[in-house]
Design an enzyme around this catalytic site. Structure first.
Site, PDB file in Angstrom:
ATOM      1  N   TYR A 150       0.842  -1.193   0.000  1.00  8.24           N
ATOM      2  CA  TYR A 150       0.000   0.000   0.000  1.00  8.24           C
ATOM      3  C   TYR A 150       0.878   1.246   0.000  1.00  8.24           C
ATOM      4  O   TYR A 150       0.670   2.177  -0.789  1.00  8.24           O
ATOM      5  CB  TYR A 150      -0.912  -0.021   1.227  1.00  8.24           C
ATOM      6  CG  TYR A 150      -1.783   1.201   1.383  1.00  8.24           C
ATOM      7  CD1 TYR A 150      -2.869   1.413   0.547  1.00  8.24           C
ATOM      8  CD2 TYR A 150      -1.525   2.135   2.379  1.00  8.24           C
ATOM      9  CE1 TYR A 150      -3.674   2.535   0.692  1.00  8.24           C
ATOM     10  CE2 TYR A 150      -2.324   3.256   2.534  1.00  8.24           C
ATOM     11  CZ  TYR A 150      -3.399   3.448   1.695  1.00  8.24           C
ATOM     12  OH  TYR A 150      -4.189   4.564   1.846  1.00  8.24           O
ATOM     13  N   ALA A 152       3.960   1.547  -0.968  1.00 10.89           N
ATOM     14  CA  ALA A 152       4.735   1.659  -2.207  1.00 10.89           C
ATOM     15  C   ALA A 152       3.909   2.291  -3.325  1.00 10.89           C
ATOM     16  O   ALA A 152       4.387   3.166  -4.059  1.00 10.89           O
ATOM     17  CB  ALA A 152       5.230   0.285  -2.633  1.00 10.89           C
ATOM     18  N   LYS A 154       1.266   4.240  -3.031  1.00 12.52           N
ATOM     19  CA  LYS A 154       0.978   5.632  -2.716  1.00 12.52           C
ATOM     20  C   LYS A 154       2.231   6.499  -2.835  1.00 12.52           C
ATOM     21  O   LYS A 154       2.153   7.667  -3.242  1.00 12.52           O
ATOM     22  CB  LYS A 154       0.396   5.734  -1.308  1.00 12.52           C
ATOM     23  CG  LYS A 154      -1.019   5.153  -1.183  1.00 12.52           C
ATOM     24  CD  LYS A 154      -2.028   5.969  -1.962  1.00 12.52           C
ATOM     25  CE  LYS A 154      -3.455   5.591  -1.610  1.00 12.52           C
ATOM     26  NZ  LYS A 154      -4.456   6.453  -2.264  1.00 12.52           N
ATOM     27  N   ILE A 183      -6.850   8.187   9.671  1.00 13.85           N
ATOM     28  CA  ILE A 183      -8.109   8.908   9.526  1.00 13.85           C
ATOM     29  C   ILE A 183      -9.254   7.931   9.778  1.00 13.85           C
ATOM     30  O   ILE A 183      -9.188   6.753   9.396  1.00 13.85           O
ATOM     31  CB  ILE A 183      -8.243   9.519   8.111  1.00 13.85           C
ATOM     32  CG1 ILE A 183      -7.020  10.368   7.767  1.00 13.85           C
ATOM     33  CG2 ILE A 183      -9.524  10.354   8.022  1.00 13.85           C
ATOM     34  CD1 ILE A 183      -6.806  11.592   8.626  1.00 13.85           C
TER      35      ILE A 183
END
Length: 249
Positions: A150, A152, A154, A183
Protein backbone atom coordinates in the site's frame (compact mmCIF):
# COMPACT_ATOMS: atom_id res chain seq x y z
CA UNK A 1 -21.19 32.64 -8.78
CA UNK A 2 -23.68 31.74 -11.52
CA UNK A 3 -24.12 28.32 -13.11
CA UNK A 4 -21.83 29.14 -16.03
CA UNK A 5 -19.02 30.15 -13.66
CA UNK A 6 -19.37 27.33 -11.15
CA UNK A 7 -16.31 25.14 -10.87
CA UNK A 8 -16.82 21.50 -11.81
CA UNK A 9 -15.14 18.93 -9.59
CA UNK A 10 -14.71 15.17 -9.93
CA UNK A 11 -14.09 13.22 -6.72
CA UNK A 12 -13.38 9.50 -6.90
CA UNK A 13 -14.03 7.21 -3.96
CA UNK A 14 -16.80 9.61 -2.99
CA UNK A 15 -19.13 7.09 -1.36
CA UNK A 16 -17.52 7.21 2.08
CA UNK A 17 -14.80 8.78 4.19
CA UNK A 18 -12.49 11.40 2.74
CA UNK A 19 -14.19 11.29 -0.67
CA UNK A 20 -17.63 11.93 0.81
CA UNK A 21 -16.35 14.78 3.00
CA UNK A 22 -14.51 16.30 0.03
CA UNK A 23 -17.49 16.11 -2.32
CA UNK A 24 -19.76 17.68 0.26
CA UNK A 25 -17.22 20.36 1.15
CA UNK A 26 -16.83 21.46 -2.46
CA UNK A 27 -20.60 21.39 -2.90
CA UNK A 28 -21.22 23.57 0.16
CA UNK A 29 -18.68 25.98 -1.31
CA UNK A 30 -20.76 26.27 -4.48
CA UNK A 31 -18.98 23.84 -6.80
CA UNK A 32 -20.71 21.27 -8.98
CA UNK A 33 -19.45 17.84 -8.01
CA UNK A 34 -19.45 14.52 -9.84
CA UNK A 35 -19.19 11.93 -7.05
CA UNK A 36 -17.64 8.74 -8.41
CA UNK A 37 -17.60 5.36 -6.69
CA UNK A 38 -18.26 1.67 -7.18
CA UNK A 39 -21.57 1.47 -5.29
CA UNK A 40 -24.63 3.59 -6.02
CA UNK A 41 -26.07 3.34 -2.49
CA UNK A 42 -23.26 5.15 -0.66
CA UNK A 43 -23.01 7.71 -3.48
CA UNK A 44 -26.70 8.49 -3.08
CA UNK A 45 -26.08 9.03 0.64
CA UNK A 46 -23.21 11.38 -0.19
CA UNK A 47 -25.48 13.43 -2.43
CA UNK A 48 -28.48 13.52 -0.08
CA UNK A 49 -29.11 17.11 0.94
CA UNK A 50 -26.48 18.38 -1.51
CA UNK A 51 -28.19 19.22 -4.80
CA UNK A 52 -24.92 20.19 -6.51
CA UNK A 53 -23.59 16.62 -6.18
CA UNK A 54 -24.29 14.14 -8.98
CA UNK A 55 -23.51 10.46 -8.26
CA UNK A 56 -21.82 8.28 -10.87
CA UNK A 57 -21.39 4.59 -10.09
CA UNK A 58 -18.32 3.30 -11.90
CA UNK A 59 -15.29 1.20 -10.94
CA UNK A 60 -12.25 3.40 -11.59
CA UNK A 61 -10.21 0.35 -12.59
CA UNK A 62 -12.55 -0.55 -15.46
CA UNK A 63 -11.12 -0.12 -18.95
CA UNK A 64 -13.74 2.45 -19.96
CA UNK A 65 -13.87 4.27 -16.61
CA UNK A 66 -11.66 7.29 -17.46
CA UNK A 67 -13.65 8.21 -20.55
CA UNK A 68 -16.99 7.59 -18.82
CA UNK A 69 -16.05 9.86 -15.92
CA UNK A 70 -14.69 12.69 -18.04
CA UNK A 71 -17.55 12.51 -20.53
CA UNK A 72 -20.08 12.57 -17.67
CA UNK A 73 -18.47 15.67 -16.19
CA UNK A 74 -18.36 17.49 -19.52
CA UNK A 75 -21.92 16.44 -20.45
CA UNK A 76 -23.22 17.52 -17.04
CA UNK A 77 -21.23 20.71 -16.47
CA UNK A 78 -19.53 21.62 -19.74
CA UNK A 79 -16.14 21.86 -18.03
CA UNK A 80 -13.80 20.22 -15.55
CA UNK A 81 -11.79 22.30 -13.08
CA UNK A 82 -10.67 19.90 -10.35
CA UNK A 83 -9.91 16.18 -10.38
CA UNK A 84 -9.54 14.57 -6.95
CA UNK A 85 -8.00 11.10 -7.24
CA UNK A 86 -9.15 9.75 -3.89
CA UNK A 87 -10.32 6.18 -4.59
CA UNK A 88 -8.07 3.65 -2.89
CA UNK A 89 -7.89 0.23 -1.30
CA UNK A 90 -5.63 -0.84 1.53
CA UNK A 91 -3.99 -4.13 2.26
CA UNK A 92 -2.17 -5.40 5.30
CA UNK A 93 0.34 -8.16 5.75
CA UNK A 94 4.08 -8.73 5.95
CA UNK A 95 6.27 -9.68 3.01
CA UNK A 96 6.18 -13.26 4.21
CA UNK A 97 2.46 -13.36 3.36
CA UNK A 98 2.76 -11.59 -0.01
CA UNK A 99 -0.35 -12.06 -2.19
CA UNK A 100 0.27 -11.15 -5.82
CA UNK A 101 -3.42 -10.91 -6.72
CA UNK A 102 -4.09 -8.45 -3.91
CA UNK A 103 -0.93 -6.50 -4.79
CA UNK A 104 -2.12 -6.09 -8.38
CA UNK A 105 -5.54 -4.94 -7.14
CA UNK A 106 -3.97 -2.30 -4.91
CA UNK A 107 -1.73 -0.95 -7.66
CA UNK A 108 -4.59 -0.94 -10.17
CA UNK A 109 -6.74 1.21 -7.87
CA UNK A 110 -4.16 3.31 -6.05
CA UNK A 111 -1.69 4.06 -8.84
CA UNK A 112 -2.83 3.15 -12.34
CA UNK A 113 -6.41 4.43 -12.02
CA UNK A 114 -5.30 7.97 -11.05
CA UNK A 115 -2.86 8.03 -13.97
CA UNK A 116 -5.46 6.83 -16.45
CA UNK A 117 -8.08 9.29 -15.21
CA UNK A 118 -5.66 12.22 -15.20
CA UNK A 119 -4.68 11.35 -18.79
CA UNK A 120 -8.31 11.27 -19.89
CA UNK A 121 -9.05 14.58 -18.14
CA UNK A 122 -5.97 16.41 -19.37
CA UNK A 123 -7.51 18.36 -22.23
CA UNK A 124 -10.45 19.49 -20.10
CA UNK A 125 -8.16 20.52 -17.25
CA UNK A 126 -5.90 22.38 -19.65
CA UNK A 127 -8.89 24.32 -20.96
CA UNK A 128 -9.87 25.37 -17.44
CA UNK A 129 -6.30 25.73 -16.09
CA UNK A 130 -7.41 23.26 -13.48
CA UNK A 131 -6.01 21.24 -10.60
CA UNK A 132 -5.27 17.56 -10.03
CA UNK A 133 -5.25 16.41 -6.40
CA UNK A 134 -3.84 13.00 -5.57
CA UNK A 135 -4.74 11.53 -2.20
CA UNK A 136 -1.73 9.49 -1.08
CA UNK A 137 -0.68 8.52 2.45
CA UNK A 138 1.69 9.55 5.20
CA UNK A 139 2.61 5.87 5.47
CA UNK A 140 4.57 6.27 2.26
CA UNK A 141 6.90 8.82 3.86
CA UNK A 142 8.31 6.45 6.48
CA UNK A 143 8.54 2.74 7.22
CA UNK A 144 5.24 1.23 8.42
CA UNK A 145 5.55 -2.55 8.84
CA UNK A 146 2.74 -4.62 7.38
CA UNK A 147 1.57 -2.06 4.78
CA UNK A 148 4.51 -2.09 2.40
CA UNK A 149 2.60 -2.63 -0.86
CA UNK A 150 0.00 0.00 0.00
CA UNK A 151 2.77 2.43 0.96
CA UNK A 152 4.74 1.66 -2.21
CA UNK A 153 1.80 2.42 -4.52
CA UNK A 154 0.98 5.63 -2.72
CA UNK A 155 4.65 6.68 -2.67
CA UNK A 156 4.70 6.22 -6.43
CA UNK A 157 1.67 8.52 -6.61
CA UNK A 158 3.67 11.12 -4.64
CA UNK A 159 6.35 10.85 -7.31
CA UNK A 160 3.80 11.23 -10.11
CA UNK A 161 2.47 14.35 -8.38
CA UNK A 162 5.87 16.03 -8.50
CA UNK A 163 6.61 14.92 -12.06
CA UNK A 164 3.20 15.95 -13.38
CA UNK A 165 3.48 19.32 -11.63
CA UNK A 166 6.56 20.15 -13.69
CA UNK A 167 5.27 18.54 -16.88
CA UNK A 168 1.85 20.21 -16.81
CA UNK A 169 2.88 23.65 -15.58
CA UNK A 170 3.17 24.98 -19.16
CA UNK A 171 -0.47 23.97 -19.65
CA UNK A 172 -1.50 25.95 -16.58
CA UNK A 173 -2.51 22.79 -14.72
CA UNK A 174 -1.44 22.51 -11.08
CA UNK A 175 -0.84 19.11 -9.47
CA UNK A 176 -0.79 18.64 -5.71
CA UNK A 177 -1.27 15.84 -3.19
CA UNK A 178 -2.41 15.37 0.36
CA UNK A 179 -0.94 12.55 2.45
CA UNK A 180 -3.37 11.54 5.21
CA UNK A 181 -2.25 9.73 8.34
CA UNK A 182 -4.62 7.72 10.50
CA UNK A 183 -8.11 8.91 9.53
CA UNK A 184 -11.46 7.57 10.72
CA UNK A 185 -12.64 6.03 7.44
CA UNK A 186 -13.82 2.55 6.36
CA UNK A 187 -10.74 1.91 4.19
CA UNK A 188 -9.31 -0.58 6.67
CA UNK A 189 -12.50 -2.56 7.17
CA UNK A 190 -11.67 -5.04 4.42
CA UNK A 191 -8.19 -6.02 5.59
CA UNK A 192 -9.36 -9.20 7.30
CA UNK A 193 -8.60 -7.94 10.80
CA UNK A 194 -10.64 -9.00 13.82
CA UNK A 195 -12.33 -6.29 15.93
CA UNK A 196 -9.61 -6.78 18.52
CA UNK A 197 -6.88 -6.35 15.91
CA UNK A 198 -8.53 -3.21 14.54
CA UNK A 199 -8.78 -1.76 18.04
CA UNK A 200 -5.11 -2.56 18.69
CA UNK A 201 -4.15 -0.91 15.40
CA UNK A 202 -6.06 2.22 16.33
CA UNK A 203 -4.29 2.37 19.69
CA UNK A 204 -0.93 2.01 17.95
CA UNK A 205 -1.83 4.76 15.47
CA UNK A 206 -2.85 7.17 18.24
CA UNK A 207 0.37 6.39 20.13
CA UNK A 208 2.37 7.29 17.00
CA UNK A 209 0.45 10.50 16.23
CA UNK A 210 1.84 13.50 18.15
CA UNK A 211 -1.52 15.29 18.22
CA UNK A 212 -2.89 12.25 20.02
CA UNK A 213 -6.00 11.47 18.03
CA UNK A 214 -7.32 9.85 14.88
CA UNK A 215 -8.08 12.36 12.12
CA UNK A 216 -11.49 13.08 10.66
CA UNK A 217 -12.31 12.94 6.92
CA UNK A 218 -13.18 16.63 7.13
CA UNK A 219 -9.58 17.39 8.18
CA UNK A 220 -8.33 16.04 4.86
CA UNK A 221 -11.19 17.50 2.84
CA UNK A 222 -10.35 20.96 4.18
CA UNK A 223 -6.73 20.61 3.02
CA UNK A 224 -7.83 19.46 -0.43
CA UNK A 225 -10.13 22.44 -0.85
CA UNK A 226 -7.46 24.90 0.27
CA UNK A 227 -4.97 23.54 -2.25
CA UNK A 228 -7.59 23.93 -4.99
CA UNK A 229 -8.52 27.47 -4.03
CA UNK A 230 -7.56 30.10 -6.62
CA UNK A 231 -5.57 31.80 -3.86
CA UNK A 232 -3.24 28.76 -3.94
CA UNK A 233 -2.44 29.45 -7.60
CA UNK A 234 1.34 29.51 -7.00
CA UNK A 235 1.35 26.13 -5.23
CA UNK A 236 2.16 23.03 -7.25
CA UNK A 237 4.09 19.80 -6.75
CA UNK A 238 3.53 19.79 -3.00
CA UNK A 239 2.68 16.64 -1.02
CA UNK A 240 0.99 17.93 2.12
CA UNK A 241 0.87 15.61 5.15
CA UNK A 242 -2.44 15.70 7.04
CA UNK A 243 -1.45 13.28 9.75
CA UNK A 244 -1.35 14.95 13.14
CA UNK A 245 2.45 15.02 12.98
CA UNK A 246 2.90 11.28 12.45
CA UNK A 247 5.57 11.72 9.78
CA UNK A 248 7.76 13.92 11.94
CA UNK A 249 6.92 12.36 15.31
Amino acid sequence: MNDVQRRAVVVTGAGTGIGRATARGFSVGGAQVLAVGRRSGPLTETATGHPLITPLAVDVTAADAPRRVVDAALDQYGRLDVLVNNAGIAGAGPLADFDETHAHAQLATNLLAPARLAHAALDALTASRGVIVNVTTAIGQRGWPGSSMYAAGKSALDSLTRSWAVELAPRGVRVVAVAPGAIDTPIGDHQGLTPEQRAALRRWQVDHTPLGRIGHPEDVAWAIRQLCDPAAGFVTGVVLPVDGGAVIG
